[in-house]
Design a protein around this motif. Structure first.
Motif, PDB file in Angstrom:
ATOM      1  N   ASN A 233       1.868 -12.644   5.826  1.00  0.00           N
ATOM      2  CA  ASN A 233       2.454 -11.480   6.473  1.00  0.00           C
ATOM      3  C   ASN A 233       1.402 -10.380   6.561  1.00  0.00           C
ATOM      4  O   ASN A 233       0.786 -10.017   5.552  1.00  0.00           O
TER       5      ASN A 233
ATOM      6  N   TYR B 290       3.632  -7.144  11.037  1.00  0.00           N
ATOM      7  CA  TYR B 290       4.422  -5.933  10.831  1.00  0.00           C
ATOM      8  C   TYR B 290       3.515  -4.717  11.034  1.00  0.00           C
ATOM      9  O   TYR B 290       2.998  -4.131  10.076  1.00  0.00           O
TER      10      TYR B 290
ATOM     11  N   GLY C  13       3.669 -13.490   9.914  1.00  0.00           N
ATOM     12  CA  GLY C  13       4.550 -12.384  10.238  1.00  0.00           C
ATOM     13  C   GLY C  13       3.701 -11.148  10.497  1.00  0.00           C
ATOM     14  O   GLY C  13       2.814 -10.829   9.710  1.00  0.00           O
TER      15      GLY C  13
END
Length: 525
Positions: free
Chosen positions: A131, A173, A171
């Motif tokens: 992430n 973000y 991921g």
């Protein structure tokens, strides 16, 4: 005909891996921070593999070199005249058998080259999840906000990172600030390992009187302004005086000097924001003085950047230095810098031209002025009148809440990438990039730096250090509940596409958004 590596070299070493005759090397005396790579003209078989692989278009056949890059033919040859071919990449490429899905989930804070090199190495192993977090809605860190706008070839290395952002195990973000939207403890609880790759973007202070006067600025802020960083978009600079002084002579200082003296027409072909183009077009600055505390031999800029500076149209280069003669003890880059400085100093000058002045062995003592800076008092020659002064003496990182920080070095305390606290390892916490080693090296230096950190993670994984339960958190839901508008990889691609489309209308590489609200609107749409 041999191939030649030129100014744009990022030293990420992609070319080394594909060379069938192993003839590409960094300086073996300083492999970690050598400013560029070199191709042995006697061994190169002209296969073109390196040229096809280079992410920044820095490699040319020797007989097709652009006129302003011809110096690099001699620079490549000189390197191998001094050094035999030797293996210099001592850090092995991370390698590990696949792991069960969910066995290693890694958070990486930052999306600059150090972060993405680390992510790429981790994703070589099946089962790993990554992430990525960045406080801006855009990735790539200082490649986007630090590389000079006229160095578009260098910025092109971001194309090689796109596959990482597109990986379904990643991921993304963006527009999420760790410490504000998520805490370090929350990251640690939901990931087996956390890598901090937050860089070091704050200019070091000189610590001399008058440094805080209006007209005196950090070079890092000025660079961020002309690169369209949202934090600096509303900055204003007084460029009405005829002279600017830059304290420091690294590559950033050379970039700033060049940008200050470029014409509006030259700037229009870059991705510099319109408001910066407008301000620089009305600048009265005609002379930039770069102050170096030590002699020319110790100048921090690379030979490649100096060579490029010598081709700036309508600009004379003046060199004030005592000794420009290379010695047998000088490494390749130092010898090349001295030779280029000597050649530049011998050129005739034109009173109608703008000027860049290299003044070595000159220490700033005080900034003089009443309401704003008016002059720089120096050790060697009294006063240098200037109304615009930038300090460019290096960068340092900022502390992150909850992590041990070395305030002297400006880095998170670590041992080869493992975060340490009082000499003891902090399990599951790692660093890479400038926040790990300090602000040194070029883009590709981060590849070796990340490799070392990822090797530490795999060693800890195999030793059971990371074998702990982690909380499964629905990050989009959690962030949404906190009112955070996270931007994912698709949102970034929408921003990227729109910037490129706006640029195409003006025959420019891109027209950047410099307001977060505008980026979020495009990403959401």
């Amino acid at each position: 005909m041999a191939h030649v590596i030129t100014q744009n070299c990022c030293k990420d070493a992609s070319c080394v891996a594909v060379c069938p005759v192993d003839c590409i090397r960094p300086d073996p005396a300083d492999a970690g921070s050598a400013p560029m790579l070199y191709i042995d003209p006697e061994v190169c078989i002209d296969c073109g593999a390196c040229m096809a692989e280079c992410p920044v278009d820095a490699i040319y056949p020797a007989d097709e070199l652009p006129a302003d890059q011809l110096s690099f033919r001699d620079l490549n040859a000189d390197y191998f005249a001094r050094h035999p071919l030797v293996v210099t990449y001592a850090i092995p490429e991370p390698s590990h058998p696949p792991v069960p899905a969910g066995a290693l989930r890694v958070a990486i804070v930052g999306t600059g080259p150090a972060a993405l090199y680390a992510a790429g190495d981790l994703l070589r192993v099946g089962g790993v999840e990554v992430n990525l977090f960045d406080r801006l809605p855009t990735p790539y860190g200082l490649i986007r906000a630090g590389v000079a706008p006229d160095h578009q070839h260098t910025k092109a290395i971001t194309d090689s990172f796109e596959t990482i952002l597109a990986d379904d195990r990643v991921g993304c973000y963006l527009n999420v600030e760790v410490g504000r939207d998520l805490t370090p403890d929350e990251l640690a609880a939901s990931h087996h390992a956390v890598i901090y790759a937050v860089g070091a973007s704050r200019s070091r202070d000189l610590g001399i009187p008058g440094e805080s006067l209006p007209g005196s600025h950090a070079a890092s802020q000025f660079v961020a302004w002309y690169n369209g960083h949202p934090d600096r978009a509303d900055d204003r600079y007084d460029l009405r005086g005829p002279r600017a002084v830059i304290v420091g002579n690294g590559n950033v200082a050379l970039d700033v000097a060049r940008i200050l003296l470029m014409t509006q027409q030259q700037l229009q072909h870059t991705d510099i924001p319109a408001r910066a183009v407008e301000a620089l077009a009305h600048s009265a600055i005609r002379e930039v003085v770069l102050l170096g505390r030590r002699g020319a031999r110790h100048a921090a800029f690379s030979a490649a950047e100096l060579i490029a500076l010598g081709h700036l149209p309508g600009t004379d280069i003046v060199v004030e230095a005592r000794d420009l003669a290379p010695t047998k003890d000088d490494d390749v880059d130092t010898a090349a810098k001295l030779r280029v400085l000597a050649e530049l100093s011998s050129r005739p000058t034109n009173p109608s031209n703008k000027r860049i002045v290299f003044r070595f062995d000159t220490v700033p003592i005080e900034f003089i002025g009443t309401r704003r800076v008016e002059a720089v008092k120096v050790s060697a020659s009294g006063l240098i009148e200037a109304g615009f002064v930038l300090r460019s003496i290096g960068y340092r990182g900022d502390a992150i809440a909850g992590l041990p920080f070395d305030s002297t070095a400006g880095v998170i305390a670590n041992d080869g990438g493992r975060v340490t606290d009082g000499g003891r390892t902090v399990p599951g916490a790692y660093v890479t990039g400038w926040i790990k080693r300090g602000a040194n090296g070029v883009i590709g230096t981060n590849r070796e730096c990340a490799r070392e950190t990822v090797n530490r993670i795999w060693a800890d994984f195999d030793a059971g250090v990371l074998a702990r339960g982690v909380i499964d958190v629905d990050l989009p839901e959690l962030l949404g509940a906190r009112g955070v508008r996270a931007v994912d990889a698709l949102g970034w691609r929408a921003i990227d596409a729109e910037e490129r489309a706006r640029g195409a209308e003006q025959r420019r590489p891109r027209v950047k958004f410099d307001a977060v609200a505008d980026m979020l609107q495009v990403a959401r749409a």
